[in-house]
Write a protein that holds these residues in place. Structure first.
Motif, mmCIF file in Angstrom:
data_model
loop_
_atom_site.group_PDB
_atom_site.id
_atom_site.type_symbol
_atom_site.label_atom_id
_atom_site.label_comp_id
_atom_site.label_asym_id
_atom_site.label_seq_id
_atom_site.Cartn_x
_atom_site.Cartn_y
_atom_site.Cartn_z
ATOM 1 N N PHE B 158 0.820 -1.213 0.000
ATOM 2 C CA PHE B 158 0.000 0.000 0.000
ATOM 3 C C PHE B 158 0.852 1.261 0.000
ATOM 4 O O PHE B 158 0.421 2.313 -0.441
ATOM 5 N N ALA B 159 2.077 1.176 0.502
ATOM 6 C CA ALA B 159 2.948 2.352 0.550
ATOM 7 C C ALA B 159 4.022 2.295 -0.524
ATOM 8 O O ALA B 159 4.961 3.077 -0.501
ATOM 9 N N GLY B 160 3.911 1.333 -1.452
ATOM 10 C CA GLY B 160 4.926 1.212 -2.498
ATOM 11 C C GLY B 160 6.243 0.664 -1.986
ATOM 12 O O GLY B 160 7.275 0.855 -2.615
ATOM 13 N N ALA B 161 6.212 -0.030 -0.836
ATOM 14 C CA ALA B 161 7.462 -0.518 -0.237
ATOM 15 C C ALA B 161 7.897 -1.853 -0.816
ATOM 16 O O ALA B 161 8.957 -2.352 -0.470
ATOM 17 N N GLY B 162 7.081 -2.463 -1.684
ATOM 18 C CA GLY B 162 7.454 -3.748 -2.276
ATOM 19 C C GLY B 162 7.075 -4.904 -1.378
ATOM 20 O O GLY B 162 6.558 -4.714 -0.280
ATOM 21 N N LYS B 169 11.276 -14.577 -5.978
ATOM 22 C CA LYS B 169 10.957 -13.362 -6.725
ATOM 23 C C LYS B 169 10.331 -12.353 -5.760
ATOM 24 O O LYS B 169 9.827 -12.718 -4.701
ATOM 25 N N TYR B 170 10.384 -11.098 -6.140
ATOM 26 C CA TYR B 170 9.820 -10.080 -5.269
ATOM 27 C C TYR B 170 9.412 -8.878 -6.099
ATOM 28 O O TYR B 170 9.909 -8.676 -7.201
ATOM 29 N N ALA B 171 8.480 -8.110 -5.520
ATOM 30 C CA ALA B 171 8.105 -6.838 -6.126
ATOM 31 C C ALA B 171 8.971 -5.779 -5.474
ATOM 32 O O ALA B 171 8.955 -5.643 -4.256
ATOM 33 N N PRO B 172 9.766 -5.028 -6.262
ATOM 34 C CA PRO B 172 10.695 -4.084 -5.643
ATOM 35 C C PRO B 172 9.998 -2.866 -5.055
ATOM 36 O O PRO B 172 8.846 -2.571 -5.385
ATOM 37 N N SER B 173 10.706 -2.189 -4.175
ATOM 38 C CA SER B 173 10.205 -0.927 -3.627
ATOM 39 C C SER B 173 10.130 0.115 -4.749
ATOM 40 O O SER B 173 10.948 0.112 -5.662
ATOM 41 N N LEU B 174 9.149 0.998 -4.676
ATOM 42 C CA LEU B 174 8.975 2.014 -5.719
ATOM 43 C C LEU B 174 9.594 3.351 -5.335
ATOM 44 O O LEU B 174 9.509 4.312 -6.095
ATOM 45 N N TYR B 225 3.335 10.617 9.634
ATOM 46 C CA TYR B 225 2.961 11.298 10.876
ATOM 47 C C TYR B 225 2.898 10.348 12.047
ATOM 48 O O TYR B 225 2.802 10.758 13.185
ATOM 49 N N GLY B 226 2.892 9.070 11.785
ATOM 50 C CA GLY B 226 2.853 8.112 12.889
ATOM 51 C C GLY B 226 4.231 7.822 13.443
ATOM 52 O O GLY B 226 4.379 6.971 14.304
ATOM 53 N N GLY B 227 5.277 8.514 12.966
ATOM 54 C CA GLY B 227 6.612 8.225 13.462
ATOM 55 C C GLY B 227 7.259 7.132 12.646
ATOM 56 O O GLY B 227 7.066 7.048 11.446
ATOM 57 N N MET B 228 8.037 6.287 13.314
ATOM 58 C CA MET B 228 8.796 5.244 12.625
ATOM 59 C C MET B 228 7.879 4.371 11.769
ATOM 60 O O MET B 228 6.892 3.834 12.266
ATOM 61 N N THR B 229 8.220 4.202 10.493
ATOM 62 C CA THR B 229 7.371 3.372 9.639
ATOM 63 C C THR B 229 7.795 1.913 9.701
ATOM 64 O O THR B 229 7.061 1.044 9.270
ATOM 65 N N LEU B 230 8.995 1.637 10.206
ATOM 66 C CA LEU B 230 9.539 0.275 10.233
ATOM 67 C C LEU B 230 9.529 -0.316 8.827
ATOM 68 O O LEU B 230 9.252 -1.489 8.644
ATOM 69 N N GLY B 231 9.786 0.525 7.836
ATOM 70 C CA GLY B 231 9.826 0.055 6.456
ATOM 71 C C GLY B 231 8.470 -0.001 5.790
ATOM 72 O O GLY B 231 8.381 -0.311 4.622
ATOM 73 N N ALA B 232 7.389 0.279 6.524
ATOM 74 C CA ALA B 232 6.022 0.245 5.970
ATOM 75 C C ALA B 232 5.757 -1.052 5.228
ATOM 76 O O ALA B 232 5.096 -1.063 4.208
ATOM 77 N N ILE B 233 6.324 -2.164 5.709
ATOM 78 C CA ILE B 233 6.091 -3.417 4.989
ATOM 79 C C ILE B 233 5.043 -4.265 5.676
ATOM 80 O O ILE B 233 4.901 -5.436 5.363
#
Lengths: 355, 267
Positions: B158-162, B169-174, B225-233
């Protein structure tokens, strides 16, 4: 003195002249109850200075809590809400100062109360252990005798045992009352009918592109592409859109006809264009992690993997059924249309699922 | 204007207009047509020639001397210049080694060389062409968000983090991917990514998606705004953080509560 010695001394039977005062006599050759170890005093028990220091420490915790509460109220007044106000705080990152201050101060004020209470209990409250014996639950024989006598007298005077008609009708009446409550369960909702078995797809229904809202021409779907489709009569503004799309969502792919291993699956497509349900047959997650070279579709929830070139067969993971395929063709203008509804229920299995 | 319109029926008016028209047409022809088309043709064929040379040095070992493909690399007939610009421009090609997926790495050709190779590969068969600036800029972030969640978020998060796909195989970060490369990826479907051709996803929608991706992955435009995203994964990193730090703090507190209070020495 090693700790080993320490242990054995503490648990020796002699140590039973402890403060607990439990039964210490050995019966029938069993080990005697060792009782509690002797009570050791803490510094705060014997040193008034240490006790006062502990008192100050506890009070400091409580004072900290008060300050944090004042800080909470102050931050509520000072900081402005909204996404335009944010500051960088290491190592947390960009945060809203209001949220951050409220969270930190409320956390401190609650934690400080708890920490003060624990410190108080550990240093100043009595730490002597007491044994509280269990008491028998049974009443004394006199009370029991009296209750039984009262009951027998009551039964005799009411004529409960003698007038059987009254007794039986009363039991009948009381047994039937809960039926009213059972009947009310009917209001929990209509019966599920065949909703799990059917979807909104019907023969002759056009496939509608979820991006553009337009019908999809077979020639628009290129090899290697991925398109999402919904029934022509469904619109995102519909009241029941979420309910229907949860079952009707389609994944539209196009394979080289030679790559399709399952001939029945190929026959249900149109020149290599295949339409599969987007709902995983494991627990119903929407799946569309489509790898166009391997033709695998992966479910992000539990890694079920389906091979779209082989009738969406399950090749990995917990899913129990292949993804249902929708039989499609084209109408006179070249638009893709359903030739039939789904012939098997979409989504996760259920008890009454017809195979 | 009035003067002109008053004399429009003058006997010489037609002659004047004719002279003007001839002069304009002839001038334009002389100024633009012959020289520019000749030089364009020449530079085009030169570019293809150069591209072919580069291709035969850098690409032919896997893709075949004429781009027909070998068992090491797919045929490039019909992939178009957009695919070359994406694969070489993001450093995916030339590939380091065969494997589940060819990762993005340092770009080793300059843009001029990439354009030459793209021009050569485009001659092998018609395919998607490199987009121009106005094809991938000026999208609507809000509608792009909706389209992204429908078409892209399942793999790219949802955040384009892959995210991970099957078998390595993997979807890369955008994050940090240029608008042109995002456009080319949607158009050509590199590696295992499906393509989203203009026939099913019009160009305007691609612009919107690009606008959304560039907004969502740019921490200056869109700070968390929530602070640390922890990679948003998603739940994996958040769960790990919770289990280690939050549970660790709770266990520490529990140990402190239940710890034996220090006893006074008897002596």
């Amino acid at each position: 003195m090693t700790s080993q010695d320490n242990m054995s001394e503490e648990h020796l039977p002699e140590a039973t002249h402890g403060h607990g005062g439990g039964p210490v006599v050995s019966k029938d050759g069993y080990f005697a109850d060792p009782g509690l170890p002797p009570h050791e005093h803490r510094r705060t028990d014997i040193d008034e200075k240490a006790a006062r220091r502990a008192e100050r420490q506890v009070a400091t915790w409580f004072l900290l809590s008060m300050l944090a509460t004042v800080g909470f109220i102050a931050s509520y007044v000072i900081f402005k809400p909204g996404p335009t106000h944010h500051v960088y705080i290491w190592p947390v990152g960009d945060v809203s100062p209001l949220n951050f201050a409220l969270g930190v101060t409320l956390g401190i004020s609650l934690f400080a109360i708890g920490a003060g209470a624990v410190h108080w209990a550990r240093t100043l409250m009595s730490d002597e252990e007491h044994i509280a014996e269990r008491h028998p639950i049974e009443s004394s024989p006199e009370v029991r005798e009296q209750v039984f006598a009262d009951f027998r007298q009551g039964a005799k005077e009411s004529g409960f045992g003698r007038r059987k008609l009254i007794r039986n009708t009363m039991i009948g009446a009381m047994a039937m009352v809960p039926l009213s409550a059972v009947v009310l369960f009917r209001d929990l909702g209509p019966l599920p009918e065949k909703k799990l078995d059917t979807t909104g797809w019907k023969a002759g229904m056009l496939l509608k592109n979820m991006n553009t809202g337009e019908p999809i021409k077979a020639s628009d779907v290129q090899v290697g592409s991925l398109t999402f489709a919904m029934p022509q009569d469904l619109s995102e503004d519909d009241e029941d859109f979420q309910v229907r799309i949860a079952k009707d969502a389609l994944m539209l792919v196009r394979l080289q006809p030679g790559d399709i291993k399952d001939k029945n699956s190929a026959a249900w497509g149109y020149e290599g264009v295949l339409a599969f349900s987007k709902i995983c047959t494991h627990v119903g997650c929407p799946i569309s992690l489509y790898e166009q070279q391997t033709h695998h579709v992966l479910c992000p929830c539990h890694q079920s993997t389906f091979d779209l070139s082989d009738g969406a067969r399950v090749i990995f993971g917990p899913a129990g059924h292949p993804l249902p395929q929708l039989q499609i063709g084209v109408d006179s203008t070249g638009n893709l249309e359903a030739l039939n509804g789904f012939t098997v229920p979409v989504g996760p299995g259920f008890w009454e699922r017809s195979e | 204007m009035k003067k002109l319109s008053a004399r429009r029926r003058h006997p010489l008016a037609a002659l004047v207009v004719l002279i003007f028209a001839l002069a304009a047409t002839g001038g334009l022809w002389a100024a633009l047509a012959p020289t520019s088309s000749a030089s364009a043709d020449a530079s085009q064929s030169l570019q293809v020639e150069e591209g072919k040379r580069l291709f035969q040095v850098g690409c032919a070992s896997c893709h075949g001397l004429n781009g027909e493909g070998t068992n090491l690399g797919p045929s490039l007939v019909g992939v178009g210049s957009a695919a070359v610009d994406f694969q070489v421009g993001t450093g995916r090609m030339p590939a380091q080694q065969p494997g589940a997926q060819v990762p993005s790495k340092k770009v080793i050709y300059n843009q001029a060389q990439i354009d030459q190779m793209a021009a050569y590969v485009a001659t092998l068969g018609s395919g998607p062409v490199i987009p121009t600036q106005d094809q991938y800029s000026g999208g609507n972030v809000a509608s792009g968000g909706e389209l992204f969640r429908t078409n892209c978020a399942q793999c790219h998060n949802f955040a384009g983090a892959g995210g991970a796909l099957s078998e390595g195989k993997y979807a890369p970060s955008l994050a940090g991917v240029s608008a042109k490369h995002i456009y080319e990826a949607m158009l050509t479907g590199p590696q295992n990514m499906p393509s989203f051709p203009n026939s099913t996803m019009p160009e305007q929608q691609k612009k919107d998606i690009i606008a959304y991706v560039q907004h969502a992955t740019n921490s200056d435009a869109n700070p968390s705004y929530g602070g640390m995203t922890l990679g948003a994964i998603g739940p994996v990193s958040e769960g790990l953080f919770g289990w280690i730090f939050a549970l660790g703090a709770l266990i520490g507190t529990a140990i402190w509560i239940a710890a034996r209070t220090p006893k006074a020495k008897k002596s």
